[in-house]
Design an enzyme around this catalytic site. Structure first.
Site, PDB file in Angstrom:
ATOM      1  N   LYS A  53       0.799  -1.111   0.103  1.00  0.00           N
ATOM      2  CA  LYS A  53      -0.075  -0.059  -0.030  1.00  0.00           C
ATOM      3  C   LYS A  53       0.882   1.243  -0.034  1.00  0.00           C
ATOM      4  CE  LYS A  53      -4.028   2.294   2.516  1.00  0.00           C
ATOM      5  NZ  LYS A  53      -4.949   1.915   3.697  1.00  0.00           N
ATOM      6  N   SER A  83      -9.859   2.373   2.966  1.00  0.00           N
ATOM      7  CA  SER A  83      -8.995   3.030   2.130  1.00  0.00           C
ATOM      8  C   SER A  83      -7.887   2.304   1.157  1.00  0.00           C
ATOM      9  CB  SER A  83      -8.138   4.022   2.981  1.00  0.00           C
ATOM     10  OG  SER A  83      -7.295   3.403   3.756  1.00  0.00           O
ATOM     11  N   SER A 120     -10.434   0.076   7.126  1.00  0.00           N
ATOM     12  CA  SER A 120      -9.425   0.197   5.800  1.00  0.00           C
ATOM     13  C   SER A 120      -9.109  -0.975   5.277  1.00  0.00           C
ATOM     14  CB  SER A 120      -8.654   1.222   6.122  1.00  0.00           C
ATOM     15  OG  SER A 120      -9.288   2.599   5.822  1.00  0.00           O
TER      16      SER A 120
END
Lengths: 492, 95
Positions: free
Chosen positions: A78, A159, A183
């Site tokens: 990420k 997210s 998330s």
């Protein structure tokens, strides 16, 4: 050899070890999928050479008998994790072009364990969002489509939307995610994969771009529960560089993994039955309860009375911490600078106006307001007190039960653009995920079924602090009974 | 509690974010919508409840008060938008 990309992390690791295929073949196959999958917008930076170098090291290690726990496994990282010499932007224009001179503890641990990096994964800007639509790089698209023939592009959740989409579309076998208020879990549920947020403090926050420091936790996202156990084991561990890092040994979660949950007590919180949630979510939850019972667990109705206050509490605490954390983006030390007018103060204001997106600015403003003179007690302090009550609710329930089973999200994936005009509707996506975040507890989402439109739905397991093993075991018991083998048809 | 346009400008000033008139007009209802919703926390009885300070009981560690880093000036400045003579450069502060 494209079928190599259908393998799990465990299967890749074992296959490389057993000589069924080389690590280079695996990395090459995934690099090709990353390139083919560009329409999903899951990766913001591709690092095929990093993956190949780690693969070659893995193949050499096999030859010399030096294999490491993740030798031969390429991963997606990420974009919130600082990666040395590789652009790290947290999905924001504010950090456009930022190349860290150091490696985050978590990504460093994965690389030391032999993993390679396929690239940096798209995400909501500074991890603020539940659909990946706040990213400066544009939204990630879910590989899933509704079976109504409409082909509306769907949100992968957020997210960690890039991580979710990439794992579901076989653009990586596993990925790192981060979870501040859902998330990891909500996007995992939206795309039919597994993801676990460990106990607060298990994974070092050092080198993870900060959003809300009392809530932020890294965790893995992968195709199944075993892979989550393997990756979490590699990511966890004490780090002197993070003041809230847990100084305790990392259990061998994979070795101890067992779907045998006979005699375990599983709580079903009545406050999670909320109005307006589609009947299909309730049905999948009920089915999950039956599956837990089938696995020999005892089902107990429990009460978490402050549940309805969790979301508003979160939307005070998280923006407050964000407004403080994001004060560092001042156009001086790193990232973007806009000249502005009016000396240094004008430069600050212009930089932050131009560098931050709408949702980030909105949250900084909310956070600034609730911390400002005259409002601190009414908002921030009150929220911290309610947070104590929410954590206490869980403590009481965990005197009666071992785990809690709930839906992960109040809906299946929605279409891009559906909720962007209404921040509150977007926030409601995390209604089931936020309470465990506020209490710092380990929580996992596992795929449980499909809705009427053929989209995945997930169930969440919440455990006692430090009991990742209990969460993973119950997750496995659920996985064994759900036999979720659905996958998105490749259209990209 | 609700915010008016003057308060929105004040918050933006505190947060060091420039805002145009249009942005203020858009932010006012948005912020009021969110603030109105979090207002419900006021109904929770928190008598005798301590605000949370640590979510997982953990002892803050102390390290020895010695320099354990250093000689990283170039690393520190590597991503600066404007670095000059080994310093961060900013617009003129003193006239």
């Amino acid at each position: 050899m494209s079928d190599l990309t259908d393998l799990t992390v465990a299967a890749i690791r074992d296959g490389v070890r057993d000589g069924a295929f080389s690590a280079r073949e695996v990395a090459t196959a995934f690099n090709a999928n990353v390139e083919k999958g560009r329409a999903l917008n899951a990766y913001v930076v591709e690092t095929p050479d990093h993956a190949l170098a780690a693969a070659d090291a893995a193949d050499a290690a096999r030859a010399s008998g030096d294999l490491k726990p993740l030798s031969g496994v390429p991963l997606g990282i990420k974009d919130l994790f600082a990666t040395k010499g590789v652009q790290t932007t947290a999905g924001s224009n504010m950090l456009g072009g930022f190349e860290p001179v150091y490696e985050s503890t978590v990504s460093g641990k994965l690389f030391e364990a032999g993993a390679g990096m396929l690239g940096k994964l798209n995400m909501d800007e500074f991890a603020m969002g539940s659909s990946n639509e706040t990213s400066a790089y544009g939204p990630v698209i879910s590989p899933w489509r509704r079976n109504d023939g409409g082909n509306a592009p769907l949100a992968p959740g957020g997210s960690s939307g890039g991580s979710a989409s990439a794992v579901a579309a076989r653009l990586c076998p596993g990925a790192t995610g981060t979870d501040t208020g859902g998330s990891i879990r909500q996007p995992a549920a939206f795309v039919g994969i597994s993801g676990i947020k460990p106990t607060y403090g298990r994974c070092s926050r050092w080198g993870v771009v900060a959003f809300a420091s009392s809530l932020d936790q890294a965790g893995p996202m992968a195709r199944d529960v075993r892979d989550c156990a393997i990756l979490l084991e590699a990511m966890s561990g004490f780090d002197a560089k993070d003041s809230t890092s847990l100084n305790m040994p990392v259990p061998n979660w994979e070795a101890a993994l067992s779907g045998d949950i006979r005699g375990k007590k599983i709580g079903i919180p009545k406050e999670y039955r909320i109005e307006g949630v589609p009947a299909e979510i309730d049905a999948v939850w009920q089915q999950g309860i039956e599956r837990m019972r089938d696995a020999g667990a005892e089902i107990v109705e429990v009460s978490l009375p402050h549940t309805k206050y969790a979301l508003p509490t979160y939307y005070i605490i998280a923006p407050a911490e964000a407004s403080s954390n994001l004060a560092r983006y001042d156009g001086v030390r790193y990232g973007k600078r806009s000249p502005g007018e009016g000396g240094i103060d004008g430069m600050y204001r212009a930089t932050r106006h131009d560098g931050f997106g709408k949702e980030v600015k909105r949250r900084i403003m909310i956070g600034t307001y609730v911390l400002s003179a005259g409002f601190y007690d009414a908002y921030f302090n009150q929220a911290q007190k309610v947070r104590t009550l929410i954590a206490r609710d869980f403590q009481k329930v965990f005197e009666q039960v071992d785990l809690i089973l709930t839906p992960t999200a109040p809906s299946a994936a929605f279409a891009l653009g559906d909720k962007t005009s209404d921040p509150l509707a977007m926030y409601l996506n995390d209604v089931f995920a936020v309470p465990a975040s506020l209490a710092g507890l380990p929580a996992m989402s596992v795929p449980a079924g499909l809705d009427g439109q053929g989209l995945p739905l997930g169930l969440q397991l919440i455990g006692r602090a430090f009991d990742e093993q209990g969460v993973l075991d119950a997750g496995l018991a659920l996985e064994e009974r759900s036999t979720f083998t659905h996958r998105a048809e490749a259209w990209w | 509690m609700s915010v008016d346009t003057a308060t929105v400008r004040h918050i933006a000033k505190l947060a060091r974010i420039a805002v145009s008139d249009e942005e203020v007009a858009a932010l006012e209802p948005e912020l009021n919508n969110i603030l109105g919703w979090i207002e419900q926390l006021q109904e929770v009885d928190v008598t005798g409840v301590e605000p949370m300070t640590a979510v997982i009981p953990n002892q803050l560690r102390l390290r020895d008060d010695v320099v354990n880093d250093g000689n990283k000036r170039d690393d520190v400045l590597a991503n600066a938008p404007n670095a000059e003579h080994g310093f961060f450069a900013v617009p003129k502060v003193i006239e």
